[in-house]
Design an enzyme around this catalytic site. Sequence first.
Site, short mmCIF file in Angstrom:
data_model
loop_
_atom_site.label_atom_id
_atom_site.label_comp_id
_atom_site.label_asym_id
_atom_site.label_seq_id
_atom_site.Cartn_x
_atom_site.Cartn_y
_atom_site.Cartn_z
N ASP A 51 0.82 -1.20 0.00
CA ASP A 51 0.00 0.00 0.00
C ASP A 51 0.86 1.26 0.00
OD1 ASP A 51 -2.49 1.25 -0.01
OD2 ASP A 51 -2.51 1.46 2.16
N ASP A 84 -8.76 -1.35 3.32
CA ASP A 84 -8.26 -0.94 4.64
C ASP A 84 -9.16 -1.46 5.75
OD1 ASP A 84 -6.22 0.53 3.35
OD2 ASP A 84 -7.61 2.18 3.02
#
Length: 386
Positions: A197, A307
């Site tokens: 990420d 997330d």
Amino acid sequence: MDQSQRPKGILHSLGEEIIRIITPVSICMFLVVILVSILDADSSSSPSFTTIATIAYDETTSDTEWDKFKGALLNSLVFVTVVTLVTFLLVLLFYFRCTGFLKYYMGFSAFLVLGFMGGEIALFLIQVFNFAIDCFTYVLLLFNFTIVGVLAVFMSKIPIFLTQSYMVIIGVLTAYWFTMLPEWTTWVLLVAMALYDLAAVLLPVGPLRLLVELAISRDEDIPALVYEARPIIDHGNTTIVQRRVWREPVNPESHIESSQNEVSIANVEEGEGDELRAPLMEPLGENMALEGIGLGASGAIKLGLGDFIFYSVLVGRAAMYDFMTVYACYLAIIAGLGITLILLALYQKALPALPVSVLLGVLFYVLTRVFLEEFIVQCSSNLLMF
């Protein structure tokens, strides 16, 4: 200077939106912990299956810790590679304006999660609680639940509360299935996804960065599963929605009148109905700031559903050990999310939401387990002495 006339900072003005992001994240993690606590005790509700995350190495109890670690690294490498390739494929399809195909693909993915994953978890719960229901009623309820969920996620005229609720449900279902992965693979995968990420959002050639930059340059909406908090509504005028738009001037000399690195307020008329009807991205001209976690052009804080999932996987794994560990990991994740939002307010650019929260969560998990085990051993030795 009068206190009432003091300029409000970015964090002060975004307090309500921050709460609106932390609340669904907390609900998602809480529901995953409940599912793990209920279903993990029942061995029949933890089937063994092979996924992309376990295709390279299948962990067994007879393996040494070093073998488990090497296998977990290999599994994580394969998983991150597949995710990277798929994301670049999405960028390529979006570049060639295959938006319709992407929307259908995302809708089909949501259908699979709600219909198949949700349906099997519902069966697990029915078996655990011995709930009496016939097959026809079960299929009918599941079908309606799934269809409404797909429409809620991808239809613009659905109430935003229903859309947000189904986003959380999809996160809960996916996260629970990730908790069924082997322990070593789960923890190494969490760290690997946090690093991915970080690279995907911040590197100039990162796939997520390229995708969002392309969407902003075209003023188009990205067909993706993204949770968006409700923007601030001016209650003094029910027909006006106040939107915060982050504008980062590309050429400062041509934007002398605008204050650099400030949050501007754009008043946008609300469409028909009680819910927001404006598009996700508004034309910003040359004042285009890269969107990520935080304020988009719609004025709402946005957070990718991935997330939600990996936050919940972390606390779900901790729930298999001890609820004190769950509490410590939860506080670490929320603290990491708060740090990320602070950095977001300072830098006003796209930021990855996983690295800080996941790394803090893993650190607190390890420390809590070590201290708890040491505390239990010490208490046991003291009891034996007496």
